[in-house]
Design a protein around this motif. Sequence first.
Motif, PDB file in Angstrom:
ATOM      1  N   LEU A   6     -10.263 -35.260  -3.698  1.00  0.00           N
ATOM      2  CA  LEU A   6      -9.183 -34.512  -1.820  1.00  0.00           C
ATOM      3  C   LEU A   6      -8.825 -33.599  -2.021  1.00  0.00           C
ATOM      4  CD1 LEU A   6      -6.927 -37.500  -0.274  1.00  0.00           C
ATOM      5  CD2 LEU A   6      -9.735 -36.731   0.383  1.00  0.00           C
ATOM      6  N   ALA A   7      -8.385 -33.168  -3.268  1.00  0.00           N
ATOM      7  CA  ALA A   7      -7.596 -31.941  -4.022  1.00  0.00           C
ATOM      8  C   ALA A   7      -8.482 -31.052  -3.409  1.00  0.00           C
ATOM      9  CB  ALA A   7      -6.619 -31.603  -5.014  1.00  0.00           C
ATOM     10  N   CYS A  10      -9.588 -29.498  -0.289  1.00  0.00           N
ATOM     11  CA  CYS A  10      -8.328 -28.755  -0.029  1.00  0.00           C
ATOM     12  C   CYS A  10      -8.628 -27.193  -0.016  1.00  0.00           C
ATOM     13  CB  CYS A  10      -7.340 -29.635   0.481  1.00  0.00           C
ATOM     14  SG  CYS A  10      -7.263 -31.389   1.355  1.00  0.00           S
ATOM     15  N   ARG A  11      -8.858 -27.551  -1.901  1.00  0.00           N
ATOM     16  CA  ARG A  11      -9.061 -26.055  -1.789  1.00  0.00           C
ATOM     17  C   ARG A  11     -10.360 -25.067  -0.953  1.00  0.00           C
ATOM     18  NH1 ARG A  11      -9.075 -28.262  -6.566  1.00  0.00           N
ATOM     19  NH2 ARG A  11      -6.953 -28.821  -7.418  1.00  0.00           N
ATOM     20  N   LEU A  13     -10.975 -25.343   1.639  1.00  0.00           N
ATOM     21  CA  LEU A  13     -11.107 -24.762   2.999  1.00  0.00           C
ATOM     22  C   LEU A  13      -9.106 -24.246   3.295  1.00  0.00           C
ATOM     23  CD1 LEU A  13     -10.767 -28.723   4.241  1.00  0.00           C
ATOM     24  CD2 LEU A  13     -12.436 -26.995   4.832  1.00  0.00           C
ATOM     25  N   GLN A  14      -8.846 -23.716   2.110  1.00  0.00           N
ATOM     26  CA  GLN A  14      -7.611 -23.014   2.036  1.00  0.00           C
ATOM     27  C   GLN A  14      -7.838 -21.780   2.263  1.00  0.00           C
ATOM     28  OE1 GLN A  14      -6.721 -23.075  -1.977  1.00  0.00           O
ATOM     29  NE2 GLN A  14      -4.645 -24.276  -1.284  1.00  0.00           N
ATOM     30  N   GLU A  18      -4.457 -17.960   2.095  1.00  0.00           N
ATOM     31  CA  GLU A  18      -3.245 -19.295   0.438  1.00  0.00           C
ATOM     32  C   GLU A  18      -3.916 -19.787  -0.939  1.00  0.00           C
ATOM     33  OE1 GLU A  18      -2.979 -22.690   4.290  1.00  0.00           O
ATOM     34  OE2 GLU A  18      -4.552 -22.136   3.306  1.00  0.00           O
ATOM     35  N   PHE A  61       1.864 -29.200  -4.173  1.00  0.00           N
ATOM     36  CA  PHE A  61       1.278 -30.127  -3.410  1.00  0.00           C
ATOM     37  C   PHE A  61       2.243 -30.494  -1.792  1.00  0.00           C
ATOM     38  CE2 PHE A  61       0.837 -34.549  -1.805  1.00  0.00           C
ATOM     39  CZ  PHE A  61       0.368 -33.970  -0.691  1.00  0.00           C
ATOM     40  N   PHE A  65       1.578 -29.587   1.818  1.00  0.00           N
ATOM     41  CA  PHE A  65       1.841 -30.662   3.160  1.00  0.00           C
ATOM     42  C   PHE A  65       2.892 -30.088   3.644  1.00  0.00           C
ATOM     43  CE2 PHE A  65       3.294 -34.322   4.649  1.00  0.00           C
ATOM     44  CZ  PHE A  65       2.762 -35.415   4.633  1.00  0.00           C
ATOM     45  N   ALA A  68       2.130 -27.836   6.195  1.00  0.00           N
ATOM     46  CA  ALA A  68       1.388 -28.395   7.398  1.00  0.00           C
ATOM     47  C   ALA A  68       1.629 -29.186   7.975  1.00  0.00           C
ATOM     48  CB  ALA A  68       0.198 -28.691   6.519  1.00  0.00           C
TER      49      ALA A  68
END
Length: 113
Positions: A6-7, A10-11, A13-14, A18, A61, A65, A68
């Motif tokens: 998941l990390a 997410c990276r 999608l940064q 960011e 994280f 979080f 977001a």
Amino acid sequence: QRVLRLAEMCRRLQTEEEKVLPFYSSSLAEEEQRDAQRVLEETPTEPLAQALQDYLGMELFWQLFNKAKLEEQALRREQEVLRERNRQLQELLGQYLAGISGNQEVPGEPKPL
């Protein structure tokens, strides 16, 4: 393994901003930052503080979080404002259309606009 996967997702999608500036500037004064750093460097004596020490690597994280979550709240509020504005505009449009249609069901009643 799931968290790492998941990390990585997410990276990807940064945004570029960011990726370049992932850390937030602190709102603490220099003296407060030094005090906080000194406290972080001390060996914790309480069991809860020792447990938290194990999760310092999760700080980035939690920053992302929280960012977001704040953005989500801001977007919800903006959506509510836009819905209210849309309702007002629809109401005005309805009044305008009723005024130009010439529908005079009550002869003595003035037109809305």
